[in-house]
Design an enzyme around this catalytic site. Structure first.
Site, PDB file in Angstrom:
ATOM      1  N   GLU A  48      12.960  16.519 -12.258  1.00  0.00           N
ATOM      2  CA  GLU A  48      12.790  15.778 -14.096  1.00  0.00           C
ATOM      3  C   GLU A  48      13.171  14.378 -14.070  1.00  0.00           C
ATOM      4  OE1 GLU A  48      16.266  16.926 -16.255  1.00  0.00           O
ATOM      5  OE2 GLU A  48      16.774  18.841 -14.926  1.00  0.00           O
ATOM      6  N   ASP A  55      21.109  15.825 -20.628  1.00  0.00           N
ATOM      7  CA  ASP A  55      19.729  16.441 -20.701  1.00  0.00           C
ATOM      8  C   ASP A  55      19.254  17.643 -20.653  1.00  0.00           C
ATOM      9  OD1 ASP A  55      18.255  17.049 -18.256  1.00  0.00           O
ATOM     10  OD2 ASP A  55      19.248  18.374 -17.499  1.00  0.00           O
ATOM     11  N   GLU A 108      16.439  20.352  -9.639  1.00  0.00           N
ATOM     12  CA  GLU A 108      15.709  20.076 -11.045  1.00  0.00           C
ATOM     13  C   GLU A 108      14.983  19.198 -10.897  1.00  0.00           C
ATOM     14  OE1 GLU A 108      18.175  21.653 -13.950  1.00  0.00           O
ATOM     15  OE2 GLU A 108      18.151  23.736 -13.855  1.00  0.00           O
ATOM     16  N   ARG A 141      23.593  27.696  -9.766  1.00  0.00           N
ATOM     17  CA  ARG A 141      22.614  28.860 -10.146  1.00  0.00           C
ATOM     18  C   ARG A 141      23.490  29.724 -10.423  1.00  0.00           C
ATOM     19  NH1 ARG A 141      18.622  25.863 -13.397  1.00  0.00           N
ATOM     20  NH2 ARG A 141      17.410  25.596 -11.565  1.00  0.00           N
ATOM     21  N   HIS A 198       8.550  25.122 -17.725  1.00  0.00           N
ATOM     22  CA  HIS A 198      10.035  25.597 -17.005  1.00  0.00           C
ATOM     23  C   HIS A 198      11.016  27.103 -17.987  1.00  0.00           C
ATOM     24  CE1 HIS A 198      13.776  25.049 -15.405  1.00  0.00           C
ATOM     25  NE2 HIS A 198      14.268  24.863 -16.325  1.00  0.00           N
ATOM     26  N   LYS A 203      26.607  22.190 -13.727  1.00  0.00           N
ATOM     27  CA  LYS A 203      25.226  20.825 -13.509  1.00  0.00           C
ATOM     28  C   LYS A 203      27.204  19.433 -13.821  1.00  0.00           C
ATOM     29  CE  LYS A 203      21.613  22.654 -15.282  1.00  0.00           C
ATOM     30  NZ  LYS A 203      20.422  22.757 -14.635  1.00  0.00           N
ATOM     31  N   GLU A 212      12.184  28.798  -9.905  1.00  0.00           N
ATOM     32  CA  GLU A 212      11.131  29.122 -10.270  1.00  0.00           C
ATOM     33  C   GLU A 212       9.852  29.624  -8.953  1.00  0.00           C
ATOM     34  OE1 GLU A 212       9.233  26.873 -13.630  1.00  0.00           O
ATOM     35  OE2 GLU A 212      11.727  26.174 -12.707  1.00  0.00           O
ATOM     36  N   THR A 218      24.548  14.603 -10.437  1.00  0.00           N
ATOM     37  CA  THR A 218      23.143  14.328 -10.551  1.00  0.00           C
ATOM     38  C   THR A 218      22.638  12.889 -10.417  1.00  0.00           C
ATOM     39  OG1 THR A 218      23.561  14.824 -13.045  1.00  0.00           O
ATOM     40  CG2 THR A 218      21.407  13.546 -12.770  1.00  0.00           C
ATOM     41  N   THR A 227      13.883  20.172 -16.255  1.00  0.00           N
ATOM     42  CA  THR A 227      13.109  20.696 -15.133  1.00  0.00           C
ATOM     43  C   THR A 227      11.283  20.605 -16.288  1.00  0.00           C
ATOM     44  OG1 THR A 227      14.607  21.667 -14.956  1.00  0.00           O
ATOM     45  CG2 THR A 227      12.717  22.158 -13.409  1.00  0.00           C
ATOM     46  N   TYR A 269      27.397  30.026 -17.966  1.00  0.00           N
ATOM     47  CA  TYR A 269      26.578  29.273 -19.639  1.00  0.00           C
ATOM     48  C   TYR A 269      26.690  30.133 -20.962  1.00  0.00           C
ATOM     49  CZ  TYR A 269      22.829  32.791 -20.151  1.00  0.00           C
ATOM     50  OH  TYR A 269      21.950  34.215 -20.073  1.00  0.00           O
ATOM     51  N   ARG A 288      14.916  37.335 -19.281  1.00  0.00           N
ATOM     52  CA  ARG A 288      14.702  38.443 -20.373  1.00  0.00           C
ATOM     53  C   ARG A 288      13.237  38.364 -20.023  1.00  0.00           C
ATOM     54  NH1 ARG A 288      16.858  33.203 -22.238  1.00  0.00           N
ATOM     55  NH2 ARG A 288      14.561  32.669 -22.786  1.00  0.00           N
ATOM     56  N   ASP A 336      18.645  16.422 -11.215  1.00  0.00           N
ATOM     57  CA  ASP A 336      19.727  17.629 -12.273  1.00  0.00           C
ATOM     58  C   ASP A 336      20.442  18.836 -11.019  1.00  0.00           C
ATOM     59  OD1 ASP A 336      22.162  18.392 -13.024  1.00  0.00           O
ATOM     60  OD2 ASP A 336      19.854  19.674 -15.021  1.00  0.00           O
ATOM     61  N   GLN A 393      26.224  28.834 -13.107  1.00  0.00           N
ATOM     62  CA  GLN A 393      24.891  28.565 -14.469  1.00  0.00           C
ATOM     63  C   GLN A 393      25.405  30.196 -15.306  1.00  0.00           C
ATOM     64  OE1 GLN A 393      21.417  27.070 -14.080  1.00  0.00           O
ATOM     65  NE2 GLN A 393      21.105  26.602 -16.069  1.00  0.00           N
ATOM     66  N   TYR A 429      15.836  19.624 -22.106  1.00  0.00           N
ATOM     67  CA  TYR A 429      15.036  21.133 -21.402  1.00  0.00           C
ATOM     68  C   TYR A 429      13.297  21.035 -21.780  1.00  0.00           C
ATOM     69  CZ  TYR A 429      14.828  25.686 -20.251  1.00  0.00           C
ATOM     70  OH  TYR A 429      14.963  27.645 -19.627  1.00  0.00           O
TER      71      TYR A 429
END
Ligand code: MN
Length: 422
Positions: free
Chosen positions: A198, A124, A196, A234, A131, A250, A369, A254, A354, A241, A140, A230, A237, A126
């Protein structure tokens, strides 16, 4: 090289009357597999059973091709290569626009569709900048939302092929290790379950270990595309992660749509990706796109609660966007993936990451999001609110391609209902 040919003619029609105006007109011809009849091709609300068409000699194909199409998965057919895929597309087109032969068809509604291929490996990516930017801003807030590598290479992780399931499969809320802000970690059902939006590309022809797929013919290796969800935990994760990326958050499920829309069918919908900004770094030579290899596929996501379905209330549309928002194309993902000499096999699946549009909330591809980590909940038509998915929720993705110069083709749907943790 994929070209526009007679099979894309907007005026072409099939003797299967339901084909015209449906997701599956004669210009589409997507591939699937059903549990009792093997390999099938969708046309309107019917499906051509390849086994029947070959045995009745309505399709005249070389023995090698016929044998591949008599299997219970598409892997062998995928391995035969683009020229053969195109040749069979033309044979099916001729057959379905010629003399009616309803005895080789069955009703799509009567089929139990299964995974179209045995998926050996699943990766998978990104690859949608919007996204990555939104997620970066959330996690961040100070500094550049994109990591320093983002515009230089398609970021990905090796996913779990064993839990890829076909649309319609129920999804059990996973357990996991969660870390509340104010206490030690606990083991409990995921509370922040997300989807997600995708797309997935099925690898048709692979590469031997030690060899690379080059950017100029990467699209030739891709058999076709499906919608992909996906499912993401959260809270699991967030705790797990670092430093190696997604793992249990994850690997529980799927979902993919059952019909593989071929790169040939998608030929009229190839486009260039979103423009890079002047301040963006130039991509290295081995990843430089040489063709319009981003696909313009429209997609929507809808959500309904169990109460809404019981009361006959229409599902709520959460978002609408397009695969053309992809910053890195499937061709670039495949090229980068194999740049070390990593072998790919027929039936391997690569997920896009995503798909989110721009600033608008209704173009974002996941609840993380849309609700901005749950701080902006959604009001549901049944009076409840959603930050993340609840038990009984049904999440459905639709996708299609349309333009003024080609017939509209659809992908069907990719859906799943959340069951409570066990
Ligand atoms: Mn993903």
């Amino acid at each position: 090289m994929t070209t526009i040919d007679v099979t894309h003619d907007m005026n072409a029609t099939s003797w299967v009357e339901s084909a015209q105006g449906s997701d599956f007109p004669i210009q589409n011809l997507p591939w699937g597999v059903c549990s009792t009849n093997g390999i099938v091709v969708a046309i309107g609300d019917k499906a051509v059973v390849l086994r029947k068409a070959i045995n009745s000699e309505k399709l005249q194909l070389a023995d090698e091709v016929s044998n591949a199409l008599l299997q219970d998965s598409l892997n062998e057919f995928m391995s035969l290569g683009h020229e053969i895929w195109t040749l069979v597309r033309h044979s099916l087109f001729t057959f379905l626009s010629g003399e009616p032969c309803p005895e080789v068809l069955c009703d799509i509604d009567s089929l139990t569709l299964v995974l179209p291929a045995t998926i050996g490996d699943y990766t998978d990516f990104y690859a949608a900048r919007n996204h990555a930017t939104n997620v970066g801003k959330m996690f961040r807030p100070d500094g550049d939302p994109l990591m320093p590598n983002y515009l230089h290479l398609p970021v990905g992780y090796h996913g779990r092929a064993s839990s890829v399931v076909v649309s319609g499969t129920d999804i059990t809320r996973p357990h996991g290790q969660l870390k509340p802000d104010d206490s030690a970690p606990i083991f409990a059902p995921c509370k922040l379950l997300d989807y997600e939006l995708e797309f997935g590309a099925f690898i048709g022809t692979g590469n031997a270990m030690g060899t690379r797929v080059t950017i100029d013919n990467a699209m030739e290796h891709i058999f076709g595309v499906v919608i992909l969800n996906d499912w993401s935990a959260r809270d699991i994760q967030k705790w797990e992660y670092q430093p190696l990326g997604p793992f249990n958050a994850k690997n529980f499920a799927t979902t993919i749509s059952p019909w593989v829309v071929t790169t040939d069918a998608l030929a009229p919908f190839r486009t260039s990706g979103p423009p890079r900004l002047e301040s963006d770094p130039e991509v290295l030579e081995y990843l430089k796109p040489v063709t319009d290899d981003v696909l313009d596929v429209q997609c929507t996501v809808t959500l309904s609660s169990a109460t809404m379905r019981n009361d006959g209330i229409e599902a709520l549309q959460l978002s609408k966007t397009t695969l053309a928002n992809l910053t890195w194309s499937f061709a670039q993902m495949l090229t980068h993936h194999t740049s070390t000499g990593c072998p790919m096999n027929s039936g391997d699946l690569i997920g896009s990451g995503t798909i989110s549009g721009g600033e608008d909330k209704d173009t974002r591809g996941c609840l993380l999001e849309i609700t901005w980590r749950g701080t902006e909940p959604i009001s549901m038509p049944d009076g409840t609110a959603r930050r993340f998915l609840q038990d009984g929720d049904e999440l459905t993705m639709h996708a299609w391609c349309e333009s003024e110069v080609a017939s509209r083709i659809g992908f069907g749907t990719c859906s799943g209902v959340i069951l409570s943790a066990t």
